[in-house]
Design an enzyme around this catalytic site. Structure first.
Site, short mmCIF file in Angstrom:
data_model
loop_
_atom_site.label_atom_id
_atom_site.label_comp_id
_atom_site.label_asym_id
_atom_site.label_seq_id
_atom_site.Cartn_x
_atom_site.Cartn_y
_atom_site.Cartn_z
N LEU A 156 36.62 33.47 32.70
CA LEU A 156 37.19 33.56 34.05
C LEU A 156 38.69 33.66 33.91
O LEU A 156 39.31 32.94 33.10
CB LEU A 156 36.82 32.32 34.88
CG LEU A 156 35.41 32.24 35.48
CD1 LEU A 156 35.19 30.87 36.12
CD2 LEU A 156 35.18 33.35 36.49
N ASP A 157 39.31 34.55 34.68
CA ASP A 157 40.76 34.66 34.67
C ASP A 157 41.38 33.35 35.14
O ASP A 157 40.75 32.58 35.88
CB ASP A 157 41.22 35.81 35.58
CG ASP A 157 40.80 37.17 35.04
OD1 ASP A 157 40.63 37.30 33.81
OD2 ASP A 157 40.64 38.10 35.86
N PRO A 158 42.64 33.09 34.75
CA PRO A 158 43.30 31.85 35.20
C PRO A 158 43.28 31.67 36.72
O PRO A 158 43.15 30.55 37.21
CB PRO A 158 44.73 32.02 34.67
CG PRO A 158 44.58 32.88 33.46
CD PRO A 158 43.48 33.84 33.79
#
Length: 345
Positions: free
Chosen positions: A59-61
């Site tokens: 998951l992206d930040p």
């Protein structure tokens, strides 16, 4: 102590080795915004004091929600869990295009938004099924052995890469005329990028768009309500209580059919051989599953068979299709697994 220059003492080398995992299974965590997937894996490695931890989908930040972490021998399940579908709740903001295609990127252009709820509804209808969409330049997909984000960080332009992406079960949740945004819930197959979906939606609307929020609610077959925050998991683990977010090894890949064996069949399997009787029983499971509609030929790339011990109930092996008539051994598990931390009650 006699040590060659530049050589680490043996005692130090031994200390740096990863400890065995305290249990084998999945940990379902609710990732907060602002940290990377690698950060979350690192926190769990520190808590469990082992490096034998992976995950089944980053998951992206900016994104929050369900991350499936694999501990110990559960890392052998990684490829099979990664094949599953994922579902998200996403917010798309119209009128601003960024280099990353989400709100964290640098603005490339802005445009006036001719707000129309009916237009949003109509475009949503066209953004389902199998679509040919561009890959985000800020992604880990490789081109010529190099990740796309590496080209982007070097300022190098490359030809846009188009990939098939499959989105379904799309539901328009809300629309906000004040900040020109809307929220959707959608499900995608492996290889789907919600940032690509948002980018193309903005193109079709005519003013550009970016993904302004993202939450993963499902990673097949697990839902976000089964997850805990890292702090919640750590509190249970350190108190010796079985955490709600822990999935025992034997319960992983729960959509796969199960086959229980014993005696000579089990002994031969642990030596890497499949007896004729086991092969016949797996073929029967295959036929029975298709006849009752539990799965079909299109599922054979995703589904295998879990083989467990009649006596101990522990998982022995994973079988995957070799061809349309037989199975082969994909993974063998040779150690006894505990679904509980040693200190858990």
């Amino acid at each position: 102590m006699n040590v060659k220059i530049g050589q680490m003492p043996k005692e130090v080398r031994m200390a740096k080795k990863s400890k065995p995992a305290p249990f084998h299974g999945l940990v379902l965590l609710d990732k907060p915004e602002g940290i990377t997937s690698h950060d979350l894996v690192g926190k769990l490695r520190k808590l469990l004091q082992t490096k034998t931890i992976g995950h089944a989908g980053t998951l992206d930040p900016m994104a929050t929600g369900l991350m499936v972490l694999l501990v110990g021998d559960a890392t052998k399940f990684s490829n099979y869990i990664l094949r599953g579908d994922k579902a998200y709740e996403a917010e798309v903001s119209l009128g601003r295009i960024t280099d990353t295609w989400d709100r964290t990127g640098e603005t490339q252009s802005t445009a006036a938004v001719d707000w129309s709820e009916s237009k949003i509804q109509e475009i949503c209808k066209t953004m389902q099924g199998e679509l040919e969409l561009p890959l985000p330049i800020f992604s880990a997909v490789k081109k010529d052995g190099k990740k796309l984000y590496e080209y982007a960080r070097e300022g190098k332009e490359i030809e846009e890469i188009i990939r098939p992406m499959n989105f379904r079960e799309l539901e328009l949740l809300s629309m906000n005329a004040q900040d020109f945004s809307f929220r959707v819930r959608l499900r995608c197959e492996k290889g789907g990028y919600i940032r690509s979906w948002a980018k193309v939606f903005g193109d079709r609307f005519g003013c550009g768009a970016n993904l302004s929020a993202l939450r993963r609610s499902f990673s097949e077959p697990y839902t976000i309500d089964l997850a805990q925050t890292f702090d919640e998991f750590a509190k249970d683990y350190q108190a010796g209580v079985k955490p709600k977010a822990l999935v025992p090894l034997e319960n992983c890949l729960e959509t796969w059919p199960e086959l229980y064996i014993d005696g000579r069949d089990e002994k031969m399997l642990m030596n890497g051989a499949i007896t004729d009787s086991v092969q016949r029983r797996m073929q029967w499971i295959d036929r029975e599953g298709m006849e009752c509609g539990r799965f079909d030929l299109s599922d054979r790339d995703k589904l295998g068979i879990k083989v467990l011990s009649c006596k101990s109930k522990r998982i022995l092996a994973l079988m995957v299709p070799k061809d349309q008539a037989s199975y082969k051994i994909a993974r063998v598990f040779r150690v006894s697994h505990s679904d509980m931390p040693e200190n858990a009650q």
